[in-house]
Motif scaffolding. Sequence first.
Motif, short mmCIF file in Angstrom:
data_model
loop_
_atom_site.label_atom_id
_atom_site.label_comp_id
_atom_site.label_asym_id
_atom_site.label_seq_id
_atom_site.Cartn_x
_atom_site.Cartn_y
_atom_site.Cartn_z
N HIS A 324 0.84 -1.21 0.00
CA HIS A 324 0.00 0.00 0.00
C HIS A 324 0.87 1.25 0.00
O HIS A 324 0.57 2.23 -0.73
CB HIS A 324 -0.90 -0.01 1.23
CG HIS A 324 -1.69 1.25 1.41
ND1 HIS A 324 -2.76 1.57 0.60
CD2 HIS A 324 -1.55 2.29 2.30
CE1 HIS A 324 -3.25 2.75 0.97
NE2 HIS A 324 -2.54 3.20 2.00
N GLY A 327 2.23 2.05 -3.33
CA GLY A 327 1.22 2.70 -4.16
C GLY A 327 1.13 4.19 -3.89
O GLY A 327 0.98 4.99 -4.82
N LEU A 328 1.25 4.58 -2.60
CA LEU A 328 1.25 6.01 -2.26
C LEU A 328 2.45 6.72 -2.88
O LEU A 328 2.33 7.85 -3.38
CB LEU A 328 1.29 6.18 -0.74
CG LEU A 328 0.09 5.64 0.06
CD1 LEU A 328 0.33 5.83 1.55
CD2 LEU A 328 -1.19 6.37 -0.36
N ALA A 330 4.04 5.79 -5.60
CA ALA A 330 3.86 5.83 -7.05
C ALA A 330 3.03 7.03 -7.46
O ALA A 330 3.26 7.63 -8.52
CB ALA A 330 3.22 4.54 -7.54
N GLU A 331 2.07 7.40 -6.64
CA GLU A 331 1.24 8.56 -6.93
C GLU A 331 2.03 9.87 -6.87
O GLU A 331 1.61 10.88 -7.45
CB GLU A 331 0.07 8.63 -5.95
CG GLU A 331 -0.92 7.47 -6.09
CD GLU A 331 -1.97 7.48 -4.99
OE1 GLU A 331 -1.90 8.40 -4.13
OE2 GLU A 331 -2.85 6.60 -4.99
N GLN A 332 3.17 9.86 -6.18
CA GLN A 332 4.01 11.05 -6.03
C GLN A 332 5.26 10.97 -6.89
O GLN A 332 6.26 11.62 -6.59
CB GLN A 332 4.39 11.22 -4.56
CG GLN A 332 3.22 11.41 -3.62
CD GLN A 332 2.52 12.73 -3.86
OE1 GLN A 332 3.14 13.73 -4.19
NE2 GLN A 332 1.19 12.73 -3.70
N GLU A 334 6.20 12.15 -9.68
CA GLU A 334 6.73 13.39 -10.26
C GLU A 334 7.49 14.23 -9.24
O GLU A 334 8.24 15.13 -9.60
CB GLU A 334 5.60 14.22 -10.87
CG GLU A 334 4.55 14.67 -9.86
CD GLU A 334 3.45 15.49 -10.51
OE1 GLU A 334 3.78 16.49 -11.17
OE2 GLU A 334 2.28 15.12 -10.37
#
Length: 442
Positions: A324, A327-328, A330-332, A334
């Motif tokens: 999990h 995944g957090l 991966a969202e950041q 950039e």
Amino acid sequence: MRDRRGQLVRHASAAKTVRGSLVSLAGLVGAPAVNQAGEDVGRVVDVVARLHGSEPYPPVTGLVIRVGRRRAFLPADTVAQVATSGVRLRSARMDLREYERRPGEVLLARDVLDHQLVDVDGIQVTRAADLYLTPLAGRTVLVGVDVSLPTLLRRLGPRRWQARPTPERVLDWQTVAPFAEHATDGPAQVRLRGSRASLHRMRPADLADVLEDLDRSERQQLLGWLEPAHAADALEEMEPAQLENLLREAGPQYAARMMEEMEPDEAVDALRDLGSDEREDLLERVPATRARDLRALLAHREDTAGGAMTTRLVTARREDTIGHVRGLLAEQAEHRTEIDAVAVVDAHGHLIADIPLFHLTIADDVTTVGEVIAWLAQFGPQIVVSPDTRIDEAADRLLASRASSLLVVDENERPVGRVLADDVLDTLLPARGRRHFRRFLQ
């Protein structure tokens, strides 16, 4: 040996053929234009081309010829030959109406010759000393840009020298990005293909170097080609004085957009260099939430951890799995240069632990964050700082922890930001010289 000699002869012959087919734009300007009978009808003033489209080498769409006091346009299909000695027309008939530039047309001599351009392969700013045209598949196309000093000297010499191509240092047209829009009389909607795509692939630090070397108008044009996020990444790499000038040149609306796109700590550094009135004007133009965060950072002194920290944080709970948390992260993606650890907090937001990314990469997806915290406990308590901690003290703690960042917590032990090693260096080096950040500099 015989095969090798034959190969060299063929290469030399090919090079001689290519060299012989090149037409120097600098030499062509001022050359005579003659009709089918060989009679002089005017002089070449400029060459018109369209720099957009699918062709790798822009085709010449026409010539501007001076006939008496008029500047007439000759479409490319009315020109039989373009050579170093001049041009020959297919017909004696000419439209003598005064030439008016149409949208999308670029005058190569006026707009590109002697103007700045970006060599996207060599990653440098240079100037076009000459442009080379050549016949290709029944058309005349622009194939190269000469950037050598001997070519500039050739152009200062006698007329017979000016028309002689000297392709000693020539850039393939596909590897350059010229700046032509600023010089057009009308809305020349130039859209380059390959060169602009190459600009988008350049690293932010390289783009920053290019932006610093460009003149004001070309710099603004280059910024207009870039996506806001890509431009913001480049601005973060610029020298403070150069960035300050660029933001003023760009105008408040664009500058505010950059403040929104830049990382919080980098945006605050840029805002500190502006006058109070300019700073307030920009803050009023950015979204309210973003403005509130930037004002909070500006409230801290520049020589403290709060003044140097980024507020970009990734937080997790003890019961979360490593999968999990990944995944957090991966969202950041950039913002990867601003994130090197994950802060673990309880239900009230109080800090429990700060886990470096390395330990998250080696743990199994099904492992819980709490299990990783238990394993890290053997290495002793973590080191954190408060927003008011002086930056030199933060640097000493950073060295002692042998980490690449320090978490900043408020009086209630809630994470509010992170001080990265490069931010510490940026703050300290101007005043104290290079410190012994061996781990980080490697």
